[in-house]
Design an enzyme around this catalytic site. Structure first.
Site, PDB file in Angstrom:
ATOM      1  N   LYS A 131      40.858  -0.029  -2.617  1.00 45.02           N
ATOM      2  CA  LYS A 131      40.189  -0.668  -3.877  1.00 45.02           C
ATOM      3  C   LYS A 131      40.409  -2.151  -3.156  1.00 45.02           C
ATOM      4  CE  LYS A 131      39.930  -2.112  -7.972  1.00 45.02           C
ATOM      5  NZ  LYS A 131      39.791  -1.799  -9.655  1.00 45.02           N
ATOM      6  N   ASP A 144      40.154  -0.776 -19.441  1.00 42.22           N
ATOM      7  CA  ASP A 144      39.086  -1.063 -19.266  1.00 42.22           C
ATOM      8  C   ASP A 144      38.703   0.660 -19.115  1.00 42.22           C
ATOM      9  OD1 ASP A 144      36.757  -2.050 -16.409  1.00 42.22           O
ATOM     10  OD2 ASP A 144      35.749  -1.600 -18.179  1.00 42.22           O
TER      11      ASP A 144
END
Length: 771
Positions: free
Chosen positions: A503, A598
């Site tokens: 990422k 999230d």
């Protein structure tokens, strides 16, 4: 938008719901305004401003009075000058000013109170009051429209307005100020509702809307069905129209409606030389080679200034030169359809580039389908798209003109700095060898390596990767798996056999010390239901995270996409239980309480045995054990956000509980909560979480379960999951269980009663059907 206003001692009059007086929008701003605000709401909220473009510096020398010509004015004592006036054409001076209970400030003849000489409803600012006529008065030529504030703290005329279509079509347009080119419209009025707003036909509306079109007037107005409800309808600094209701329970405004729904649909919302991305936070970022023009205004959500070049173009700084050194930098996968380029004749991309270089005002070009498009001066409305590779069916490559200095700097940032050809090759080979060796060390849980961060709590150590090594492992970040919070995820391979997701954090302004501290805390997390952090990279401005690979992708792939393998109920229930256990560990058993922020199906990964792993800690917030809550900027994904995110108060782990409840309903139903639920009898579809809460009260759990399971469901477990989900999405955080309690509920260890229908969600659902 609510302003943190400070009311002056001179509050002139109250009319129940509204008050009139002087206020300033920020402490010690030295800018005072005469205005109307909500008197019954403890959080100061402006509704109308008289002198929005002419603030008062010294209120001690000011007074509101009736002038000799009969107008209501703000008068400067010392200079005898008028700061603001109603400017009505009055032939008498015996006038009286009154604030009505509707919030309308009116000016009347003292001898004939039935005649209104002037009213604030004819001059709205950013708020659409119930009873206001938005549109034209054909007799006087008055055009009533609402215009946004300049920014969160400045009521000066802003960038966006809502107007009646000047072409004569019976609809309202949202446009940049002084432009009739819309970025969103209500659609045409059909006698009952506007075409883009079919929810206005709901059977239990919050508002009733009227559209009038005759020889004298053409306007829209609305009124509250329940007069006791306190609402706001504004055009925000974001260029969106937003409706709020005041909830006494939360002591704050709750947004129940917003159009256009996507922020990037608003014209030039990020300003020039920026990229708008609806799938990332922050929404607006500068193009490479540019920096924010005014950080102060940017923070107040006024981004009209956009971004400015770091280095001037060569053709500007060296006007006498006959050969420019300017270069083009590729901006991949963007939507250019809202731009208006000049089309030039060019047979190839290189010819197109030369056409641009020959004109100093040219700032970018694109070449696709043998079409050469040239952009001059400011670039606006560049929008990032979600692409699996460098392009998509609708995405294009934009070639941005930059100085040679910036070009080489940006190129080095992407590719890494190679020092020497011969030594560079050797270093890269050695680095790759070291990379493979480190992974083997990590797998064998060895305790000796100078390139590994010491973990906390005795947990597995984390590999500190080099940026060039991760570039090589991901083939220069070519194979994009998807986008997560604040970054993109790429597939990488170590030693030609070990798959890893990498990422890359986009726009990461976090300092190295803070980044490493958070990596240490998150890397220390070891739980069967949490994705393991293998390593990280922190070199210069580069921030990357390396995780373990999950063979069965993410939960959303199995729930919502056309996947031939339907998840069985037993698998779903174990996934729900596993995620709850993982979150309970994050909240209660780590050194720092970690709030994920999230939780959604996209962030739940599944291994080869479909064991769930909570992933993507890009938004995670660490909360020390000595604190009960933390104040942070809003983060997360629309549809899973707890009400306290919207109100801006300090949050607790209960925001994860709310998101988990929303996701649990999706696991049960097999479809997005935002998707229309089944309806009958021609009724409008309802918001699924509210529908589920009502069905639970009715004892009809079976109708909520994914129909693709064909009844192969344990209804006792389904009822338990529905109850847990509906408790998790309660309005107030104190009414929600902890994740540890959710685990006990799903394990059947505690009794649980049927929860009430969440009032905020129900109000939002009802209001969405009222416009």
């Amino acid at each position: 938008m609510s302003t943190s206003g400070i009311v002056h001692d001179d509050t002139f009059c109250f009319s129940g719901r509204y008050a009139l007086g002087f206020f300033e929008t920020a402490s010690k701003s030295s800018k005072w305004y005469l205005g109307i605000w909500f008197n019954t709401v403890p959080k100061f909220t402006s509704a109308w401003v008289a002198n929005r473009n002419n603030p008062i510096k010294n209120t001690t020398a000011m007074e509101v009075t009736i002038s000799q010509d009969g107008n209501l004015v703000i008068l400067n004592h010392s200079t005898k000058s008028i700061i603001w006036s109603t400017q009505a054409n009055i032939t008498r001076n015996s006038t009286t000013a009154m604030l009505l209970s509707s919030g309308n400030l009116i000016l009347k003849d003292s001898s004939n109170l039935s005649e209104v000489l002037w009213q604030s409803f004819d001059h709205p600012t950013n708020t659409f009051f119930p009873g206001v006529k938005l549109g034209w008065d054909n007799l006087t030529g008055l055009n009533r429209q609402i215009v946004s504030w300049k920014n969160l703290m400045d009521p000066d005329t802003g960038a966006y307005c809502e107007i009646l279509d000047p072409s004569g079509v019976d609809q309202f347009l949202f446009t940049p100020l002084n432009s009739s080119i819309p970025y969103w419209s209500t659609g045409v009025w059909n006698g009952k509702y506007f075409a883009s707003l079919p929810e206005m036909t709901a059977s239990n509306p919050v508002f009733t809307t009227t559209f009038v079109n005759n020889d004298q007037e053409k306007y829209m107005t609305f009124n509250l069905v329940n007069e006791t409800m306190v609402t706001r309808n504004v055009i925000d600094v974001s260029g969106q129209t937003k409706q709020f209701i005041w909830l006494e329970g939360s002591r704050d405004w709750t947004m129940i409606y917003c159009q256009p729904k996507l922020q990037c649909d608003v014209y030039a919302i990020c300003g020039p030389f920026t990229i708008c991305n609806d799938n990332a936070l922050p929404r607006c970022t500068c193009m490479e080679g540019f920096t924010i023009t005014s950080p102060e205004e940017w923070e107040l959500e006024d981004r009209t200034g956009g971004c400015s070049r770091n280095t001037p173009l060569d053709c500007i700084s060296n006007k006498s030169t006959t050969h420019t050194t300017d270069k083009f930098y590729s901006v991949p996968c963007v939507d250019l359809r809202r731009n208006a380029p000049k089309v030039e004749a060019a047979a190839s991309a290189s010819e197109c580039a030369q056409v641009c270089l020959s004109d100093c005002s040219c700032t970018a070009y694109s070449f696709s389908d043998n079409r050469c498009s040239i952009w001059h001066n400011e670039l606006l409305n560049i929008r990032a798209l979600q692409c699996s590779g460098s392009t998509s069916s609708t995405g294009e490559n934009l070639y941005l003109r930059v100085s040679a200095e910036d070009f080489h700097r940006m190129k080095n940032n992407r590719k890494g700095i190679v020092i020497g050809v011969a030594t560079g090759t050797g270093v890269s080979a050695l680095g790759l060898f070291a990379l493979v060796l480190l992974v083997k060390i990590w797998r064998n849980r060895s305790k000796s390596s100078t390139n590994i961060l010491g973990g906390v709590q005795g947990c597995t150590r984390i590999i500190a990767f080099r940026y060039t090594d991760l570039q090589h492992a991901t083939t220069k970040f070519r194979d994009k798996l998807g986008a997560g919070s604040f970054g993109s995820i790429f597939k990488g391979v170590l030693n030609d056999s070990v798959a890893i997701p990498v990422k890359r954090l986009d726009g990461a302004y976090q300092g190295e010390k803070q980044f490493r501290a958070e990596v240490s805390s998150i890397g220390a997390v070891q739980h069967i239901n949490l994705v393991k952090l293998v390593g990280f990279c922190c070199e210069g401005s580069n921030r990357l995270l390396v995780y373990e690979y999950m063979s069965n992708s993410s939960l959303d792939v199995h729930l919502f996409r056309n996947n031939p393998m339907i998840l069985r109920w037993t698998t779903r229930y174990q996934i729900a239980l596993g995620v709850a256990r993982g979150l309970a560990y994050l909240h209660d058993r780590c050194r720092d309480c970690i709030i994920h922020c999230d939780i959604k199906p996209e962030n739940i990964l599944l291994d080869d045995s479909f064991i769930p792993k909570v992933a993507d800690f890009g938004m995670a917030k660490l909360l020390g054990r000595e604190f009960s809550r933390v104040l942070t900027t809003m983060r997360g994904t629309a549809g899973y956000l707890a009400p306290e995110w919207i109100s801006g108060v300090a949050v607790t782990p209960k925001v994860d509980v709310y998101s988990y409840g929303m996701m649990l309903l999706e696991i049960i139903s097999g479809k997005r909560n935002s998707s229309a639920s089944c309806s009958s009898g021609g009724e409008l579809d309802v918001y699924f979480p509210v529908h589920a809460a009502h069905k639970l009260l009715e004892g009809d759990v079976g109708s909520l379960v994914d129909q693709r399971l064909c009844g192969d469901v344990n209804l006792d477990e389904a009822e338990l999951a529905c109850k847990a989900a509906c408790w998790c999405i309660q309005d107030h955080e104190l009414d929600r269980p902890t994740m540890g309690q959710v685990v006990q509920i799903l394990e059947g260890l505690v009794e649980i009663r049927i929860p009430p229908v969440p009032s905020v969600l129900e109000a939002m659902a009802e209001s969405s059907h009222s416009m």
